[in-house]
Design a protein around this motif. Structure first.
Motif, mmCIF file in Angstrom:
data_model
loop_
_atom_site.group_PDB
_atom_site.id
_atom_site.type_symbol
_atom_site.label_atom_id
_atom_site.label_comp_id
_atom_site.label_asym_id
_atom_site.label_seq_id
_atom_site.Cartn_x
_atom_site.Cartn_y
_atom_site.Cartn_z
ATOM 1 N N SER A 135 1.072 3.732 -3.266
ATOM 2 C CA SER A 135 0.553 5.081 -3.056
ATOM 3 C C SER A 135 1.487 6.148 -3.613
ATOM 4 N N PHE B 154 0.828 -1.212 0.000
ATOM 5 C CA PHE B 154 0.000 0.000 0.000
ATOM 6 C C PHE B 154 0.861 1.261 0.000
ATOM 7 N N VAL C 74 -5.364 -4.153 -2.534
ATOM 8 C CA VAL C 74 -4.152 -4.853 -2.099
ATOM 9 C C VAL C 74 -4.507 -6.058 -1.237
ATOM 10 N N SER D 263 -7.451 6.054 -1.081
ATOM 11 C CA SER D 263 -6.629 5.194 -0.224
ATOM 12 C C SER D 263 -7.383 3.974 0.293
ATOM 13 N N GLN E 7 -6.249 0.182 -0.526
ATOM 14 C CA GLN E 7 -5.965 -0.789 0.530
ATOM 15 C C GLN E 7 -6.809 -2.047 0.334
#
Length: 523
Positions: free
Chosen positions: A60, A56, A77, A70, A74
């Motif tokens: 990012s 992550f 992932v 975000s 997440q």
């Protein structure tokens, strides 16, 4: 973060556009506008993160929150790595003093390609769902036709990452008889309606050439909205940078060394990477450029040693032959002459050599793109190009190379299966991993404990039984069938006799592949 082309004629692409397009309109590959540096405190901030948490943080840096919030990133992932069998995702395993194996085969298809393609599959699905939100009419929905070429593991990993996903069809090209039996079975026994396998009479390079031709065919690409899963897709390279960072922190933890300490600074790490299409080791280059403490990246090749010869001479030259210059080896995923991802490295090398600090950044990009385009044209038309001494010197700052024969590959598998040192535990490796270990063994000097080799293990040994059998055969008191039964995962039981679906085409011709794709799509 925006993305640009290695040919210098396309820029300002979003991450989504770069991922979905795969190949730039000017024929180049997408790269970030600049390579971001890891945070100044990453050695301490990231040291104790899990693989998912680390992924992550790294992703990012390359994906704007405005593109993928975000929370969504997440979730992508976590979902991508929930399919892996090991809690560490890519565990680090010490096999002897100074030598560690980075095991990348704990995903659904037992190959390193899963690390990237589980994420790529979920990215495709995420982008499609967003585009199709609120659209009920099937004819109006945005669809993607993913086309890939494989020398073995990419195909099955792509299929397992994309199977049964809405609004997405996947076509995988592979060279007939030139992938391992297990690899072929993994691909062709997936019977989901959106999965299509095409067996091409030819080499992997033939399949790769057809793939490039399809993406260069603007009418066909537009009509079917082509998407790429081969390592030309930027998202694959990005995903693979994570395990370089993760392995570094895993190593220091195993040695009880604090990241960022003076003791840590004394450690010299060489990553030895079995290399075919140059994607796996390119991810190591990006990790190094981001700030990962790396001494060398070792390009380990088999008899198809065009990259080894380049890092010795600065000349990239095909070997002419009726088979296209491809040698069949015990490590078939590396039986490649033209490494697609090598172009990305060439861009950076050309750019660094294109001018001094006084030259504006935009001018450097344009010049580098022109140089790379010229090299690619020369390779296609003349079978070679020469980068010159300055570019070679730049490449050798971080890269070294070695080439390994089949005989050496078998000997290394045998050596670690049956170690002479009673204190050393037996370790079974696949032939690609053995190429990496062998190259490291011959090129890395044995000096002191500060020199460490991390060799990337790209596939489970059960996927390449022929090479393992050659290593085990003749060993006193060992029956291969019993030996292999202990090695082979339960997931492979019954795979070879399961129902299959595949289309065979007799010649490596783009028109024949187009015909198959259009028929399967009902056009």
């Amino acid at each position: 973060m925006k993305y640009k082309s290695t040919r210098g004629k396309a820029s300002n692409y979003t991450f989504e556009e770069a991922v979905l397009a795969g190949l730039s309109p000017d024929g180049g590959l997408f790269i970030p506008e600049s390579i971001p540096k890891a945070p100044s405190d990453f050695l301490t901030k990231w040291a104790s993160l899990s693989f998912e948490e680390l992924a992550f943080e790294i992703l990012s840096l390359y994906i704007d929150d405005s593109e993928i919030p975000s929370k969504d990133l997440q979730g992508l992932v976590n979902r991508s790595y929930s399919t892996f069998r090991h809690k560490d995702i890519t565990p680090l395993h010490q096999v002897k003093d100074g030598l560690y194996i980075l095991e990348l085969f704990h995903g659904p298809t037992f190959a390193f390609k899963d690390v990237a393609l589980q994420l790529v599959g979920n990215l495709f699905e995420y982008f499609l769902k967003r585009k199709n939100a609120g659209i009920e009419n099937a004819a109006d929905r945005h669809k993607i036709t993913v086309v890939g070429a494989t020398s073995g593991d990419t195909g099955s990993a792509a299929i397992y990452g994309l199977r049964n996903k809405q609004d997405l069809e996947v076509f995988i090209l592979f060279p007939t008889g030139k992938v391992s039996p297990i690899q072929e079975a993994q691909m062709t026994t997936v019977l989901d309606k959106n999965v299509h396998n095409i067996s091409v009479k030819g080499t992997f390079d033939d399949c790769q050439d057809i793939l490039k031709g399809l993406f260069a065919n603007k009418d066909f690409m537009s009509k079917y909205n082509l998407g790429a899963v081969n390592s030309i897709n930027w998202a694959r390279i990005l995903a693979q940078t994570v395990y370089y960072f993760h392995s570094y922190f895993s190593l220091l933890r195993s040695l009880n060394i604090t990241p960022g300490s003076e003791e840590a600074k004394k450690i010299n790490i060489t990553y030895s990477v079995p290399t075919g299409n140059f994607g796996d080791i390119l991810a190591g280059y990006y990790a190094h450029q981001m700030g990962l403490p790396t001494s060398k990246l070792l390009v380990a090749t088999n008899a198809n040693d065009i990259l080894y010869r380049f890092f010795r001479s600065g000349v990239c030259e095909k070997i002419v032959g009726d088979d296209g210059g491809v040698h069949e080896t015990l490590s078939p995923a590396m039986d490649i002459v033209v490494s697609s991802n090598f172009e990305r490295l060439l861009f950076y090398l050309a750019r660094d050599a294109a001018g001094d600090a006084s030259v504006p950044e935009a001018e450097k990009d344009i010049k580098a793109g022109e140089i790379v385009n010229g090299w690619m044209v020369d390779l296609k038309q003349k079978g070679r190009f020469d980068t010159g001494a300055r570019v070679l010197a730049e490449a050798k700052r971080i890269f070294d190379a070695g080439h390994v024969s089949d005989e050496e590959t078998v000997a290394t598998i045998r050596e670690y299966c049956f170690p002479e040192d009673a204190s050393q535990a037996a370790y079974v490796m696949d032939p690609h991993t053995a190429v990496g270990v062998t190259a490291a063994k011959t090129l890395i000097p044995k000096t002191d404990a500060r020199n460490i080799v991390i060799s990337l293990s790209t596939a489970h040994p059960a996927k390449f039984s022929e090479a393992v059998e050659k290593a085990v055969k003749g060993q006193e008191g060992v029956q291969f069938s019993e030996f292999f039964k202990k090695v082979s995962p339960k997931e492979f039981d019954g795979l070879m006799t399961a129902e299959r679906r595949v289309v065979l085409i007799p010649r490596a011709e783009e028109a024949l592949v187009i015909e198959v794709i259009e028929k399967e799509l009902g056009h």
